[in-house]
Enzyme design. Sequence first.
Site, PDB file in Angstrom:
ATOM      1  N   TYR A 132       1.483   3.668  12.520  1.00 47.20           N
ATOM      2  CA  TYR A 132       1.276   3.590  11.323  1.00 47.20           C
ATOM      3  C   TYR A 132      -0.288   3.059  11.109  1.00 47.20           C
ATOM      4  O   TYR A 132      -1.165   2.729  11.947  1.00 47.20           O
ATOM      5  CB  TYR A 132       2.013   2.406  10.532  1.00 47.20           C
ATOM      6  CG  TYR A 132       2.332   1.243  11.055  1.00 47.20           C
ATOM      7  CD1 TYR A 132       1.401   0.543  12.173  1.00 47.20           C
ATOM      8  CD2 TYR A 132       3.521   0.489  10.553  1.00 47.20           C
ATOM      9  CE1 TYR A 132       1.777  -0.776  12.430  1.00 47.20           C
ATOM     10  CE2 TYR A 132       3.704  -1.004  10.737  1.00 47.20           C
ATOM     11  CZ  TYR A 132       2.912  -1.425  11.752  1.00 47.20           C
ATOM     12  OH  TYR A 132       3.018  -2.958  12.095  1.00 47.20           O
ATOM     13  N   GLU A 133      -0.711   3.139   9.579  1.00 44.00           N
ATOM     14  CA  GLU A 133      -1.988   2.903   9.202  1.00 44.00           C
ATOM     15  C   GLU A 133      -3.037   4.108   9.928  1.00 44.00           C
ATOM     16  O   GLU A 133      -4.250   3.763  10.363  1.00 44.00           O
ATOM     17  CB  GLU A 133      -2.635   1.590   9.455  1.00 44.00           C
ATOM     18  CG  GLU A 133      -1.572   0.339   9.080  1.00 44.00           C
ATOM     19  CD  GLU A 133      -1.423   0.594   7.543  1.00 44.00           C
ATOM     20  OE1 GLU A 133      -2.546   1.124   6.873  1.00 44.00           O
ATOM     21  OE2 GLU A 133      -0.511  -0.049   6.889  1.00 44.00           O
ATOM     22  N   GLY A 134      -2.634   5.221  10.106  1.00 47.99           N
ATOM     23  CA  GLY A 134      -3.320   6.262  10.556  1.00 47.99           C
ATOM     24  C   GLY A 134      -3.065   6.337  12.120  1.00 47.99           C
ATOM     25  O   GLY A 134      -3.334   5.265  13.097  1.00 47.99           O
ATOM     26  N   MET A 150       0.763  -1.254   0.207  1.00 49.68           N
ATOM     27  CA  MET A 150       0.062  -0.022   0.007  1.00 49.68           C
ATOM     28  C   MET A 150       0.855   1.241  -0.102  1.00 49.68           C
ATOM     29  O   MET A 150       1.592   1.413   1.041  1.00 49.68           O
ATOM     30  CB  MET A 150      -0.709  -0.105   1.249  1.00 49.68           C
ATOM     31  CG  MET A 150      -1.842   1.157   1.420  1.00 49.68           C
ATOM     32  SD  MET A 150      -3.035   0.669   2.698  1.00 49.68           S
ATOM     33  CE  MET A 150      -1.933   0.536   4.032  1.00 49.68           C
ATOM     34  N   ARG A 201      -6.163  -1.625   9.199  1.00 56.21           N
ATOM     35  CA  ARG A 201      -6.441  -0.900  10.459  1.00 56.21           C
ATOM     36  C   ARG A 201      -6.681  -2.132  11.522  1.00 56.21           C
ATOM     37  O   ARG A 201      -6.325  -2.179  12.838  1.00 56.21           O
ATOM     38  CB  ARG A 201      -7.305   0.049  10.584  1.00 56.21           C
ATOM     39  CG  ARG A 201      -6.502   1.264   9.983  1.00 56.21           C
ATOM     40  CD  ARG A 201      -7.571   2.316   9.864  1.00 56.21           C
ATOM     41  NE  ARG A 201      -7.027   3.431   9.445  1.00 56.21           N
ATOM     42  CZ  ARG A 201      -7.449   4.552   8.977  1.00 56.21           C
ATOM     43  NH1 ARG A 201      -8.808   4.626   8.808  1.00 56.21           N
ATOM     44  NH2 ARG A 201      -6.798   5.877   8.610  1.00 56.21           N
TER      45      ARG A 201
END
Length: 595
Positions: free
Chosen positions: A440-442, A163, A296
């Site tokens: 990470y991932e927001g 991603m 997430r």
Amino acid sequence: MPSYKAPIRDLQFVFHELHEADKTLSELPGFDEVTPDLVDAILEEGGKICEELLHPINQSGDQEGCRFEQGKVTTPKGFKEAYQTFIEGGWPSLAADPELGGQGLPETISFMLEEMLCSANVSFSLYPGLTRGAINAISHHATDELKQQYLPKMVEGVWSGTMCLTEPHCGTDLGLVRTKAVPKGDGGYAISGTKIFITGGDHDLTENIIHLVLARLPDAPEGVRGISLFLVPKLMPDAQNEPGESNGVSCGSIEHKMGIKASATCVMNFDGATGYLVGPENKGLACMFTMMNSERLAIGMQGLGLGEVAYQNAVTYARERLQSRAATGIKAPDKAADPLLVHPDIRRMLLTTRAYNEGARALATWTAINIDLAHRHPDLSKREEADDYVALITPIIKAFFSDYGYETTTLCQQVYGGHGYIQEWGMEQFVRDARIAQIYEGTNGIQALDLVRRKLFLHDGRLPKRFFNMLDSYVAEHKGEAALAEFIEPLSEANALLQALTTWLQETSPQNPDELGAAATDYLRIFALTTFAWLWARMAQVATQKQAADSSGFYQTKLHTARFFMGRLLPQIQGLDSAIRSGANLMMALDEAEF
């Protein structure tokens, strides 16, 4: 060297007894052959893979790390062989579509495997994990031609996925993306730009790597409304769909990190690389969210997985390490001192970890069941309900699981005293590996904002209303049961507090939008703790019914842990509620120059 034993008994308890998933899932189309025996066999074999294949290379992989030489990334010793064994066993394809070579099993089973993978070897888990997310995005949004060409080999695991969002100048604010996509006139696009922090961007585990890249078309609108998604292979498939010529995709470097050192985190350069549009033009962010939401949830599972392996090792150490005498009198008269486990503060740290782990396992499995319901239930209203639950709980799993995972790995490290700081015991690796999951991932702050700014108001507040109605119904059903009073009363109070706070936020935020941002992190924790209280009440209900006929002590231990959660952890919500209601002005009043 630390050890790991897959928590099969507790996974079985959550799946079969707490959620009664056998009945729920077997009634869904395509899952009629998912029997309890099959589920147990998969869990047991998955546990063996994690215990015997992946955990033994976890510490050595951390110490060796990935190497970047002459433009290529090499994973640590043993990873390539372990990956080959992993894909030969069909583990990446558990929940994938049989038409693509998958086994068509429930996502719920895949979730339970994910926990064990994260306990055994987080770095390893990221390679198949990112591929699974990429498969989801391609399956939902790509053309049939792209699906047929790329997905079977990704499902098999011989090709992997990534991603590619973040760029050197932008992270969360993806509206600033500069990577360009120029139409080539043959259906393809020339992709040019640099992406950073790309997990698995380059490695030696698979024949090819399929990148999902956010980029802008020449006439794209500004901001997030002008982002498109492209599939960009590292190597262009030839006429036989085998990896062929290089595609202008290269790794510029790898990051030297605090943790997850056996996972390659890459700077990726795209120099006119050929890519293919996935989904509509300028709708790439929405398409990528299919993958991001999947990731997430997987990142949240890292907190649970690391909390579990840290707990197991800390308990073993606390039983064996002799240190001082118990305050209530000597417990081991034949020894120079009593074991650490006699001391209340050691038990506080261990029980905190255990209570969070078991609550998280229950919530993760419930969420996974709802993913399966949302995908397969024949009743549209049931699919909508399940999808609402998943959407609401996703930021909570990502943020709270990773927050508590870092907290509890640190607590378990503390149990070791000075030895917890020493590399050979393995605890410091768990702490380092757990820290990234909050970022990470927001980041977890972004997850909290997603909860308070989007999920509380989406569909006129339908998501929280639906969830609160479910809790209200459970409390009402069991309110008068004396055997459950010690669990139902705290749940009822927490539920009332959360609902009142939610209403307060919904009513005050129009006057001061900063109230939502100021409340977000604390509110998410209150929501998580209340959700755990619901699940602990339900677990206590099952344990109460079964403990009389149980000689193993499993259900008695479950009840002890439930009481600890209700008495020692759930009360956090009172202080957090007071903090939120103190208002945003306490944060915003300070002048910028005063910082």
